[in-house]
Design a protein around this motif. Structure first.
Motif, PDB file in Angstrom:
ATOM      1  N   MET A  36       0.841  -1.175   0.000  1.00  0.00           N
ATOM      2  CA  MET A  36       0.000   0.000   0.000  1.00  0.00           C
ATOM      3  C   MET A  36       0.888   1.241   0.000  1.00  0.00           C
ATOM      4  O   MET A  36       1.855   1.329   0.729  1.00  0.00           O
ATOM      5  N   SER A  37       0.559   2.175  -0.824  1.00  0.00           N
ATOM      6  CA  SER A  37       1.323   3.412  -0.937  1.00  0.00           C
ATOM      7  C   SER A  37       0.704   4.475  -0.037  1.00  0.00           C
ATOM      8  O   SER A  37      -0.511   4.638   0.003  1.00  0.00           O
ATOM      9  N   GLU A  38       1.555   5.181   0.687  1.00  0.00           N
ATOM     10  CA  GLU A  38       1.075   6.237   1.564  1.00  0.00           C
ATOM     11  C   GLU A  38       1.396   7.587   0.943  1.00  0.00           C
ATOM     12  O   GLU A  38       2.422   7.749   0.301  1.00  0.00           O
ATOM     13  N   LEU A  39       0.524   8.538   1.145  1.00  0.00           N
ATOM     14  CA  LEU A  39       0.695   9.872   0.583  1.00  0.00           C
ATOM     15  C   LEU A  39       1.007  10.844   1.715  1.00  0.00           C
ATOM     16  O   LEU A  39       0.303  10.881   2.719  1.00  0.00           O
ATOM     17  N   LEU A  40       2.043  11.580   1.543  1.00  0.00           N
ATOM     18  CA  LEU A  40       2.430  12.594   2.516  1.00  0.00           C
ATOM     19  C   LEU A  40       2.459  13.934   1.812  1.00  0.00           C
ATOM     20  O   LEU A  40       3.118  14.079   0.782  1.00  0.00           O
ATOM     21  N   THR A  41       1.743  14.874   2.340  1.00  0.00           N
ATOM     22  CA  THR A  41       1.784  16.221   1.786  1.00  0.00           C
ATOM     23  C   THR A  41       2.207  17.184   2.878  1.00  0.00           C
ATOM     24  O   THR A  41       1.836  17.030   4.040  1.00  0.00           O
ATOM     25  N   VAL A  42       3.008  18.133   2.498  1.00  0.00           N
ATOM     26  CA  VAL A  42       3.483  19.159   3.414  1.00  0.00           C
ATOM     27  C   VAL A  42       3.317  20.498   2.715  1.00  0.00           C
ATOM     28  O   VAL A  42       3.695  20.646   1.556  1.00  0.00           O
ATOM     29  N   ALA A  43       2.755  21.454   3.413  1.00  0.00           N
ATOM     30  CA  ALA A  43       2.594  22.786   2.838  1.00  0.00           C
ATOM     31  C   ALA A  43       3.974  23.399   2.593  1.00  0.00           C
ATOM     32  O   ALA A  43       4.872  23.277   3.433  1.00  0.00           O
ATOM     33  N   PHE A  44       4.129  24.022   1.432  1.00  0.00           N
ATOM     34  CA  PHE A  44       5.418  24.641   1.102  1.00  0.00           C
ATOM     35  C   PHE A  44       5.837  25.645   2.170  1.00  0.00           C
ATOM     36  O   PHE A  44       7.002  25.734   2.536  1.00  0.00           O
ATOM     37  N   GLY A  45       4.896  26.404   2.665  1.00  0.00           N
ATOM     38  CA  GLY A  45       5.201  27.394   3.696  1.00  0.00           C
ATOM     39  C   GLY A  45       5.730  26.766   4.974  1.00  0.00           C
ATOM     40  O   GLY A  45       6.574  27.347   5.652  1.00  0.00           O
ATOM     41  N   ASP A  46       5.245  25.561   5.300  1.00  0.00           N
ATOM     42  CA  ASP A  46       5.735  24.862   6.490  1.00  0.00           C
ATOM     43  C   ASP A  46       7.197  24.455   6.322  1.00  0.00           C
ATOM     44  O   ASP A  46       7.990  24.538   7.262  1.00  0.00           O
ATOM     45  N   LEU A  47       7.563  24.029   5.126  1.00  0.00           N
ATOM     46  CA  LEU A  47       8.963  23.684   4.870  1.00  0.00           C
ATOM     47  C   LEU A  47       9.854  24.920   4.945  1.00  0.00           C
ATOM     48  O   LEU A  47      10.944  24.871   5.519  1.00  0.00           O
ATOM     49  N   ASP A  48       9.382  26.014   4.381  1.00  0.00           N
ATOM     50  CA  ASP A  48      10.150  27.264   4.449  1.00  0.00           C
ATOM     51  C   ASP A  48      10.307  27.730   5.892  1.00  0.00           C
ATOM     52  O   ASP A  48      11.382  28.182   6.296  1.00  0.00           O
ATOM     53  N   ALA A  49       9.228  27.606   6.674  1.00  0.00           N
ATOM     54  CA  ALA A  49       9.276  28.019   8.077  1.00  0.00           C
ATOM     55  C   ALA A  49      10.241  27.136   8.870  1.00  0.00           C
ATOM     56  O   ALA A  49      11.010  27.640   9.708  1.00  0.00           O
ATOM     57  N   ALA A  50      10.230  25.833   8.602  1.00  0.00           N
ATOM     58  CA  ALA A  50      11.142  24.919   9.295  1.00  0.00           C
ATOM     59  C   ALA A  50      12.593  25.261   8.961  1.00  0.00           C
ATOM     60  O   ALA A  50      13.457  25.300   9.854  1.00  0.00           O
ATOM     61  N   ALA A  51      12.879  25.512   7.702  1.00  0.00           N
ATOM     62  CA  ALA A  51      14.240  25.869   7.290  1.00  0.00           C
ATOM     63  C   ALA A  51      14.675  27.172   7.957  1.00  0.00           C
ATOM     64  O   ALA A  51      15.809  27.285   8.434  1.00  0.00           O
ATOM     65  N   ALA A  52      13.766  28.141   8.018  1.00  0.00           N
ATOM     66  CA  ALA A  52      14.098  29.423   8.656  1.00  0.00           C
ATOM     67  C   ALA A  52      14.368  29.239  10.152  1.00  0.00           C
ATOM     68  O   ALA A  52      15.312  29.838  10.691  1.00  0.00           O
ATOM     69  N   LEU A  53      13.565  28.412  10.823  1.00  0.00           N
ATOM     70  CA  LEU A  53      13.788  28.152  12.250  1.00  0.00           C
ATOM     71  C   LEU A  53      15.148  27.498  12.487  1.00  0.00           C
ATOM     72  O   LEU A  53      15.857  27.864  13.432  1.00  0.00           O
ATOM     73  N   LEU A  54      15.505  26.559  11.643  1.00  0.00           N
ATOM     74  CA  LEU A  54      16.799  25.888  11.791  1.00  0.00           C
ATOM     75  C   LEU A  54      17.951  26.860  11.564  1.00  0.00           C
ATOM     76  O   LEU A  54      18.938  26.854  12.301  1.00  0.00           O
ATOM     77  N   ARG A  55      17.823  27.705  10.556  1.00  0.00           N
ATOM     78  CA  ARG A  55      18.885  28.684  10.302  1.00  0.00           C
ATOM     79  C   ARG A  55      18.973  29.715  11.422  1.00  0.00           C
ATOM     80  O   ARG A  55      20.064  30.132  11.816  1.00  0.00           O
ATOM     81  N   ASP A  56      17.816  30.139  11.943  1.00  0.00           N
ATOM     82  CA  ASP A  56      17.809  31.079  13.066  1.00  0.00           C
ATOM     83  C   ASP A  56      18.459  30.461  14.300  1.00  0.00           C
ATOM     84  O   ASP A  56      19.222  31.118  15.012  1.00  0.00           O
ATOM     85  N   ALA A  57      18.157  29.194  14.565  1.00  0.00           N
ATOM     86  CA  ALA A  57      18.761  28.509  15.709  1.00  0.00           C
ATOM     87  C   ALA A  57      20.270  28.398  15.529  1.00  0.00           C
ATOM     88  O   ALA A  57      21.034  28.581  16.480  1.00  0.00           O
ATOM     89  N   SER A  58      20.693  28.126  14.303  1.00  0.00           N
ATOM     90  CA  SER A  58      22.122  28.058  14.014  1.00  0.00           C
ATOM     91  C   SER A  58      22.788  29.407  14.272  1.00  0.00           C
ATOM     92  O   SER A  58      23.854  29.483  14.882  1.00  0.00           O
ATOM     93  N   GLU A  59      22.136  30.469  13.821  1.00  0.00           N
ATOM     94  CA  GLU A  59      22.689  31.807  14.024  1.00  0.00           C
ATOM     95  C   GLU A  59      22.733  32.168  15.511  1.00  0.00           C
ATOM     96  O   GLU A  59      23.700  32.760  15.991  1.00  0.00           O
ATOM     97  N   MET A  60      21.684  31.808  16.245  1.00  0.00           N
ATOM     98  CA  MET A  60      21.672  32.102  17.687  1.00  0.00           C
ATOM     99  C   MET A  60      22.790  31.345  18.398  1.00  0.00           C
ATOM    100  O   MET A  60      23.466  31.898  19.264  1.00  0.00           O
ATOM    101  N   ALA A  61      23.013  30.085  18.025  1.00  0.00           N
ATOM    102  CA  ALA A  61      24.095  29.317  18.626  1.00  0.00           C
ATOM    103  C   ALA A  61      25.447  29.915  18.253  1.00  0.00           C
ATOM    104  O   ALA A  61      26.355  29.985  19.078  1.00  0.00           O
ATOM    105  N   GLU A  62      25.569  30.367  17.018  1.00  0.00           N
ATOM    106  CA  GLU A  62      26.813  31.005  16.577  1.00  0.00           C
ATOM    107  C   GLU A  62      27.096  32.272  17.384  1.00  0.00           C
ATOM    108  O   GLU A  62      28.234  32.570  17.726  1.00  0.00           O
TER     109      GLU A  62
END
Length: 95
Positions: free
Chosen positions: A1-27
């Motif tokens: 059985m094949s499963e379908l996963l959908t993710v809103a593009f904005g959610d991916l952009d927000a996740a990437a921004a959070l990770l980069r912000d966390a990296s900058e804060m740690a830096e």
């Protein structure tokens, strides 16, 4: 059985921004370090602990930045695949 996963593009952009912000804060943590440790007889061991913490923080910075880049790359590939499928779909409701 094949499963379908959908993710809103904005959610991916927000996740990437959070990770980069966390990296900058740690830096930016390195700017809060004292110039000299004055811990008396414990200065040597405290310096070793601090050096280890700085090394680990640097690894976190690198990891978070790389993860943010990977999420962005995945989002770009996801968008491109979505656009390619959309472009190939018949659209009988348009003229």
């Amino acid at each position: 059985m094949s499963e379908l996963l959908t993710v809103a593009f904005g959610d991916l952009d927000a996740a990437a921004a959070l990770l980069r912000d966390a990296s900058e804060m740690a830096e930016n943590l390195k700017t809060d370090l004292p110039a000299d440790l004055d811990c008396g007889v414990f200065s040597g061991p405290a310096g070793e602990v601090l050096a280890h913490l700085i090394h680990v923080t640097a690894q976190v910075v690198i990891g978070l930045g790389a993860l943010g880049d990977a999420v962005t790359a995945a989002a770009d590939a996801y968008r491109a695949a979505n656009d390619a499928v959309r472009d190939r779909m018949p659209q009988p409701w348009t003229n």
